[in-house]
Design an enzyme around this catalytic site. Structure first.
Site, short mmCIF file in Angstrom:
data_model
loop_
_atom_site.label_atom_id
_atom_site.label_comp_id
_atom_site.label_asym_id
_atom_site.label_seq_id
_atom_site.Cartn_x
_atom_site.Cartn_y
_atom_site.Cartn_z
N ASP A 335 29.34 51.90 6.67
CA ASP A 335 29.54 50.53 7.14
C ASP A 335 29.07 50.40 8.58
O ASP A 335 28.44 49.43 8.97
CB ASP A 335 31.01 50.12 7.02
CG ASP A 335 31.97 51.05 7.76
OD1 ASP A 335 31.61 52.21 7.99
OD2 ASP A 335 33.08 50.61 8.10
N ARG A 339 32.72 53.28 15.40
CA ARG A 339 34.17 53.24 15.60
C ARG A 339 34.85 54.30 14.71
O ARG A 339 34.19 55.11 14.06
CB ARG A 339 34.70 51.85 15.32
CG ARG A 339 34.63 51.45 13.86
CD ARG A 339 35.18 50.04 13.66
NE ARG A 339 35.06 49.63 12.28
CZ ARG A 339 34.74 48.39 11.90
NH1 ARG A 339 34.48 47.45 12.79
NH2 ARG A 339 34.67 48.10 10.61
N ASP A 340 36.17 54.26 14.67
CA ASP A 340 36.92 55.25 13.88
C ASP A 340 36.91 54.85 12.41
O ASP A 340 37.93 54.60 11.80
CB ASP A 340 38.36 55.34 14.42
CG ASP A 340 39.05 53.98 14.47
OD1 ASP A 340 38.42 52.96 14.06
OD2 ASP A 340 40.21 53.93 14.90
N GLU A 341 35.70 54.77 11.85
CA GLU A 341 35.57 54.38 10.45
C GLU A 341 34.37 55.13 9.85
O GLU A 341 34.54 56.15 9.23
CB GLU A 341 35.44 52.86 10.33
CG GLU A 341 35.60 52.40 8.90
CD GLU A 341 36.19 51.01 8.77
OE1 GLU A 341 36.46 50.35 9.77
OE2 GLU A 341 36.38 50.58 7.62
N ASP A 348 29.11 47.39 1.25
CA ASP A 348 28.08 47.21 2.26
C ASP A 348 26.72 47.65 1.71
O ASP A 348 25.71 46.97 1.89
CB ASP A 348 28.42 48.00 3.53
CG ASP A 348 29.78 47.61 4.11
OD1 ASP A 348 30.76 47.57 3.34
OD2 ASP A 348 29.86 47.34 5.31
N TRP A 410 32.00 45.66 -4.21
CA TRP A 410 32.18 47.04 -3.77
C TRP A 410 31.99 48.01 -4.96
O TRP A 410 31.10 48.86 -4.93
CB TRP A 410 33.57 47.19 -3.11
CG TRP A 410 33.54 46.77 -1.67
CD1 TRP A 410 33.58 47.60 -0.59
CD2 TRP A 410 33.42 45.44 -1.13
NE1 TRP A 410 33.50 46.88 0.58
CE2 TRP A 410 33.41 45.55 0.28
CE3 TRP A 410 33.33 44.18 -1.70
CZ2 TRP A 410 33.30 44.44 1.12
CZ3 TRP A 410 33.23 43.07 -0.86
CH2 TRP A 410 33.21 43.21 0.53
N GLU A 622 28.43 43.19 12.51
CA GLU A 622 29.37 43.10 11.39
C GLU A 622 29.78 41.66 11.13
O GLU A 622 29.87 41.22 9.99
CB GLU A 622 30.62 43.92 11.72
CG GLU A 622 31.72 43.81 10.69
CD GLU A 622 32.85 44.78 10.93
OE1 GLU A 622 33.07 45.16 12.10
OE2 GLU A 622 33.50 45.18 9.95
N HIS A 643 26.27 46.96 11.70
CA HIS A 643 26.74 46.90 10.32
C HIS A 643 25.58 46.31 9.53
O HIS A 643 25.17 45.20 9.80
CB HIS A 643 27.89 45.91 10.25
CG HIS A 643 29.20 46.50 9.87
ND1 HIS A 643 29.89 47.35 10.68
CD2 HIS A 643 29.98 46.34 8.75
CE1 HIS A 643 31.04 47.68 10.08
NE2 HIS A 643 31.10 47.08 8.90
C1 BGC Z 1 34.33 47.84 6.78
C2 BGC Z 1 33.46 46.99 5.90
C3 BGC Z 1 33.99 47.18 4.53
C4 BGC Z 1 35.30 46.50 4.56
C5 BGC Z 1 35.95 46.37 3.25
C6 BGC Z 1 35.68 47.25 6.78
O1 BGC Z 1 36.56 47.94 7.57
O2 BGC Z 1 33.79 48.01 8.04
O3 BGC Z 1 32.18 46.89 6.16
O4 BGC Z 1 33.18 46.85 3.49
O5 BGC Z 1 36.19 47.07 5.50
O6 BGC Z 1 36.71 45.37 3.24
#
Ligand code: BGC
Length: 742
Positions: A335, A339-341, A348, A410, A622, A643
């Site tokens: 995504d 960041r912390d992800e 995506d 998704w 994003e 994003h």
């Molecule tokens: C992500 C998105 C992802 C979404 C899902 C987010 O935190 O960055 O791109 O698809 O959550 O809801």
């Protein structure tokens, strides 16, 4: 060891078998590794073995290392590894947790040396190896890396090293049946950037602008007092003239380098950052532009598709899409990279895949990821998880976090990404490989339908990040979730039916065609109103209904008209989120509203595709308004500046402005159908197809359209121009003068 441990073994080359004919090193790790043989770094890949669904699939790299063994045959050889935490033991997700796959790092390697007489010598990881500390004293993909050059020495790579503080090793746990070769290219250094500007911020910090939001790290050489520390903090944006780190949430994105006092070279390869700006603290003396180099890393996918036109803002938008793909293709299609992800959010990619497969030869990359999707799904009862690899299954979420189940867009990634790969590269084996996952996804959703036949029963992200949703409630879209999900089910069931037909799976083809038809009928019965409007009456619902083909001809035309009216009423500001955005320009184009599509694309006020461009964006954001017009950062929790999902419009640009689309999977037949508009005077697009390069370029002059088309051997081009019968062109370079082109 707190930092990145080193592992080594030493061996003598077998004697009496002649010279070395070949030598390969197979290697993988729990963690990420760098291998060294005979004092030299092996391979040019970084962060290997990347991130896969480690529980069931751990990839290994194979290197030809014969050249590194050209050595004095009587001297012992050292094979060594440095191991970082990577995705295996480092932080993952926003919970702050780490070590989801294990708390111990390890290496599994086999060096096979084949001599002139056929004798094979194997050096393997075993308990004779030793382990010791390195100069990397801390490392994490999110938080950054600490290097203390005073601890650095390459003595461990030389024979006879004794090593203070070195200890023995023990065998780790790994089922060898889970080892798999890479299908994707590895991550490599793919580019470099020099600073464009260095200055002092109002609070007295030294800031650096690399001019491009990119993903990687900063390399530099320096000489300064022993024990002094240089700190680099990374961020995508500035806010109030200082580094804007809030969007990184808890990711520290900070590298620290302790100088040895001699000539030091630093390059932190066990982390990566998404950044354009850097804050430098502790630099000895005046920092100059040629002191620093930003190193761009990415899965090493070849660039195959180009696009350019007379509108500079659109060119920048396109460049931002390319950089978004580069930065989010760091082994897993993520995504966001900062960041912390940094997770493989399936939705995506579902949105972005058709764009990605044109820009890059992403076949291996995406097929590798689809193998993980498949294996995750097999262990989740047919559910395609929110993210692949699915690390969220290990995280305890707060009660408000949705219970994962199949989710439109998704989970549809199983079908849509596979379909995009098939369309772009034409290899039906991707359908064969992923068919079980595609079918299992639709079968699971069949069971989630309400008695009405609608998919309006379970949690949905829906038209995520609809621009009118409040910053803290990104799921509050205008489009009804049931409409979006039911439309997506129709599309997926239709595509799975088509895949089954291509694979000769007749019973499956009939079954999924039936599901598609039931879903279409339910959609029409419950969501299509007498007056031609669709339930919830938002642009996204019309976009999906038109592009997915849910409606008959009359209703499609009415839906297109209603969509165009809504788009105009909205002042040509974007009104769609993740679900609708990839399809809204196509829906307008297909229903005779090309001018509206161009007006929507060319809007520069917020929210729009070009608004970020006017705000100096160098990647896709994003949110439509990740940065607000006054230069402050959106207050939402999710305000990434890199994003790719909303960049999916580039797919429309390639086909509709550039004029290149596959008429047959793999472009054996290519549809050349540029639709000039929006005041664009010329455009050029090219694509390296499996058969060679297709190139289209046009100029819209006072006399009409002048078109140049290059068609490779073995390919047929269908020239489809406004108000003209479709013509076929075969291999060669063709010029169509205005008279014939219009
Ligand atoms: C992500 C998105 C992802 C979404 C899902 C987010 O935190 O960055 O791109 O698809 O959550 O809801």
């Amino acid at each position: 060891f707190a930092g990145a441990p080193l592992l080594r073994t030493e061996f003598a080359l077998d004697d009496g078998h002649g010279g070395i004919g070949s030598a390969v090193l197979h290697a993988t790790a729990h963690g990420v590794f760098q291998a060294y043989l005979n004092g030299a770094l092996v391979g040019d890949d970084v962060l290997s073995p990347g991130w896969s669904s480690y529980e069931w699939r751990l990839r290994y790299r194979t290197y030809d290392v014969a050249e590194l063994l050209i050595t004095d045959p009587s001297s012992p050889v050292v094979l060594g590894f440095a191991v970082g935490n990577g995705w295996f033991r480092g932080r993952l997700g926003w919970s702050g947790g780490r070590g989801f796959y294990g708390d111990e790092l390890g290496v599994l390697a086999q060096l096979e040396i084949t001599y002139a007489d056929g004798h094979v010598q194997r050096i393997v990881t075993d308990t004779a190896w030793t382990a010791g500390p390195s100069e990397v004293t801390a490392n994490d993909l999110y938080d950054g890396q600490d290097v203390d050059a005073r601890l650095g020495s390459d003595a461990w790579l030389r024979p006879g090293f004794g090593g203070d503080g070195w200890v023995g090793v023990h065998p780790g746990e790994r089922d060898l049946a889970t080892l798999a070769p890479y299908v994707s290219p590895p991550v490599r250094r793919v580019d470099e950037r020099a600073p464009e500007r260095i200055w002092t911020s109002p609070s007295g910090k030294t800031l650096v602008d690399f001019g491009q939001n990119l993903v990687g790290w900063v390399r530099f050489s320096v000489q300064g007092p022993a024990g002094s520390v240089i700190t680099l903090r990374h961020a995508e944006v500035l806010e109030h003239e200082e580094l804007g780190t809030r969007p990184l949430r808890s990711a520290r994105a900070t590298d620290r380098f302790t100088l040895s006092g001699g000539d030091d070279v630093f390059e932190p390869t066990f982390t990566f950052h998404g950044f354009r700006y850097l804050e430098v603290d502790g630099w000895p003396g005046e920092l100059a532009a040629d002191d620093l180099t930003a190193v761009v890393i990415s899965t090493d996918v070849d660039r195959i598709g180009t696009f350019e036109c007379s509108d500079e803002l659109l060119n920048r938008l396109h460049s931002n899409v390319v950089w978004g793909a580069r930065g989010n293709f760091v082994d897993v299609p993520t995504d966001c990279p900062q960041r912390d992800e940094r997770l493989g959010w399936t939705g995506d990619l579902a949105a972005f895949a058709p764009t990605a497969v044109y820009l890059f030869d992403a076949q291996g990359f995406l097929r590798d990821w689809l193998l993980d999707l498949d294996v995750e799904q097999q262990h989740a009862d047919g559910m395609v998880p929110f993210v692949v690899p699915d690390v969220l299954k290990y995280i305890d979420h707060p009660p408000e976090f949705p219970t994962p189940d199949s989710t439109a867009v998704w989970s549809d990634a199983a079908v849509w990404v596979t379909w995009a790969v098939y369309q772009a590269y034409g290899d039906v084996s991707v359908l064969a490989d992923v068919f079980p996952a595609m079918a299992a996804h639709v079968r699971r959703v069949e069971g989630l339908r309400a008695p009405t036949g609608l998919w309006d029963t379970s949690f949905q992200f829906g038209d995520w990040l609809d621009p009118t949703a409040p910053p803290e409630e990104p799921f509050l879209a205008k489009a009804d979730n049931g409409v979006v999900a039911t439309a997506c089910l129709f599309r997926s069931a239709s595509l799975v039916a088509e895949a089954a037909r291509l694979l000769g799976r007749d019973a499956d083809a009939a079954h999924f065609a039936d599901v598609a038809e039931q879903t279409r009928a339910a959609f029409v019965e419950h969501y299509l109103h007498e007056d031609g409007t669709i339930h919830s009456d938002a642009p996204t619902v019309y976009a999906l209904a038109v592009v997915f083909g849910l409606l008959d001809e009359t209703s499609t035309a009415r839906a297109g008209d209603r969509l165009a009216a809504l788009v105009a009423e909205g002042g040509y500001h974007i009104q769609t989120g993740f679900a609708g955005t990839p399809f809204v320009t196509d829906a307008l184009t297909l229903t005779g509203h090309l001018d509206d599509a161009y007006q929507l694309l060319l809007q520069t006020e917020c929210p729009s595709w070009l608004y970020p461009v006017t705000m100096d964006a160098t990647t896709i954001w994003e949110r439509w308004d990740s940065m607000l017009p006054d230069g402050t950062i959106n207050s939402g929790e999710m305000t990434s500046f890199n994003h790719y999902a909303l960049g999916a419009v580039a797919d429309w640009m390639h086909r509709t402005i550039g004029g290149i689309a596959p008429a047959e999977p793999g472009y054996r037949t290519v549809r050349v159908a540029p639709r000039p508009g929006g005041g664009i005077g010329w455009a050029k697009a090219s694509l390296q197809t499996p058969y060679g390069q297709v190139a289209v370029s046009w100029t819209d002059g006072p006399d009409g359209l002048e078109l140049d088309v290059e068609v490779p051997d073995g390919v047929t081009a269908l020239i489809d121009l406004p108000d003209q019968p479709v013509r076929e062109l075969t291999a060669g370079s063709h010029r169509l003068e205005p008279a014939t082109a219009r």
